[in-house]
Design an enzyme around this catalytic site. Structure first.
Site, PDB file in Angstrom:
ATOM      1  N   SER A   1       0.731  -1.197  -0.017  1.00 20.24           N
ATOM      2  CA  SER A   1       0.039   0.090   0.052  1.00 20.24           C
ATOM      3  C   SER A   1       0.817   1.267   0.012  1.00 20.24           C
ATOM      4  O   SER A   1       1.690   1.532  -1.070  1.00 20.24           O
ATOM      5  CB  SER A   1      -1.052  -0.027   1.047  1.00 20.24           C
TER       6      SER A   1
ATOM      7  N   ASP B   1      -9.760  -4.614  -4.866  1.00 18.77           N
ATOM      8  CA  ASP B   1      -9.187  -3.753  -3.837  1.00 18.77           C
ATOM      9  C   ASP B   1      -9.899  -2.573  -4.168  1.00 18.77           C
ATOM     10  O   ASP B   1      -9.805  -1.822  -5.087  1.00 18.77           O
ATOM     11  CB  ASP B   1      -7.576  -3.761  -4.150  1.00 18.77           C
TER      12      ASP B   1
ATOM     13  N   HIS C   1      -7.655  -5.516  -0.335  1.00 18.37           N
ATOM     14  CA  HIS C   1      -6.828  -4.537  -0.198  1.00 18.37           C
ATOM     15  C   HIS C   1      -5.232  -5.528   0.481  1.00 18.37           C
ATOM     16  O   HIS C   1      -4.370  -5.286   0.000  1.00 18.37           O
ATOM     17  CB  HIS C   1      -6.831  -3.313   0.375  1.00 18.37           C
TER      18      HIS C   1
END
Length: 268
Positions: free
Chosen positions: A107, A214, A244
């Site tokens: 991320s 996601d 995610h």
């Protein structure tokens, strides 16, 4: 779980808490780079698998995150975070000279890892980008256009199809559950532009993994960023139905096996 130990060191803006999962004779060093609002302790199961695979594993709570110093989730310049991670890598290399290094970023950590590879990629054996904030992330522009940032926490259900992941995230006192800071959003925007202009990763073997579902960092936005920096050796793995946090997904064993297979290939 593999044994771990913590130590502190001085980062660009204050004291940082790092975690090590040691291995007596590692085949490689894995540097884990965590995402926004979380901390290195959420990667215990990833580190455990990597240690069993032959790695000594290192991670740091970024400035303003987890156990590290600083105003919560406040980042002025992501290159400072890259520098902080590099100091951790130098510590790892001092303990294990000549052992190859693989950086694994998730991320926001994928953004940091991508920029890290642009600055220090010549010294890396490989790079893993998991659901990376790279390319276009529309939420930044939407939030920066607001006069007052909304105090809306991340929806736990968007993290994984496993409800226990969201429950643990919600209950974790080291996770930030408040609003974004405007300065951090501005730093995100600058870093995305900087990475897009930073050029190809060249011959650095890179694995990009992403959940097809996601909703926090949509696949479509990241794809353009990966295309902009990819070098000669890119492996892409998109997992149907995954959300995610792919390392916390219901099929995490399959996904992590893909990571270790990638590492085996580049070490060979």
């Amino acid at each position: 779980m593999a044994d771990s130990r913590e130590h502190t060191y001085t980062g660009t803006r204050g004291a940082l808490t790092a975690r090590e999962w040691p291995h007596p004779a590692p085949r490689y060093l894995a540097v884990l780079v965590h995402g926004y609002g979380e901390h290195a302790g959420r990667y215990e199961h990833v580190a455990d698998l990597l240690v069993r695979h032959g790695a000594a594993v290192y991670a740091v709570d970024h400035m303003g995150h987890g156990k590290s110093a600083g105003e919560r989730v406040l980042i002025h310049d992501f290159d400072e975070v890259v520098t902080d991670v590099h100091r951790l890598e130098e510590h790892a290399r001092a303990a294990h000279p000549w052992v190859p290094v693989v950086v694994i970023g998730h991320s926001m950590g994928g953004l940091i890892a991508a920029r890290y590879a642009q600055r220090y990629g010549a010294d890396l054996a490989g790079l893993v980008l998991s659901g990376p904030v790279i390319g276009a992330w529309d939420v930044i522009g939407v939030l920066l256009a607001m006069d007052e940032l909304p105090d809306i926490p991340i929806e736990p259900a968007t993290l994984s199809r496993d409800p226990s992941v969201g429950a643990a995230y919600t209950a974790d006192p080291l996770v930030w559950h408040g609003p974004f800071k405007r300065a951090t959003l501005e730093a995100f925007a600058r870093a995305l532009a900087q990475i897009a202009e930073g050029g190809s990763l060249g011959s650095l073997p890179t694995l990009w993994i992403h959940g097809e579902d996601d909703q926090l960092v949509p696949l479509s936005g990241s794809r353009g960023g990966v295309e902009a920096i990819k070098g000669d050796d890119l492996t892409e793995r998109i997992y149907p139905g995954a959300r995610h946090e792919v390392f916390n997904e219901t099929n995490k064993d399959e996904i992590l096996a893909g990571v270790t297979a990638f590492v085996d290939r580049i070490l060979a």
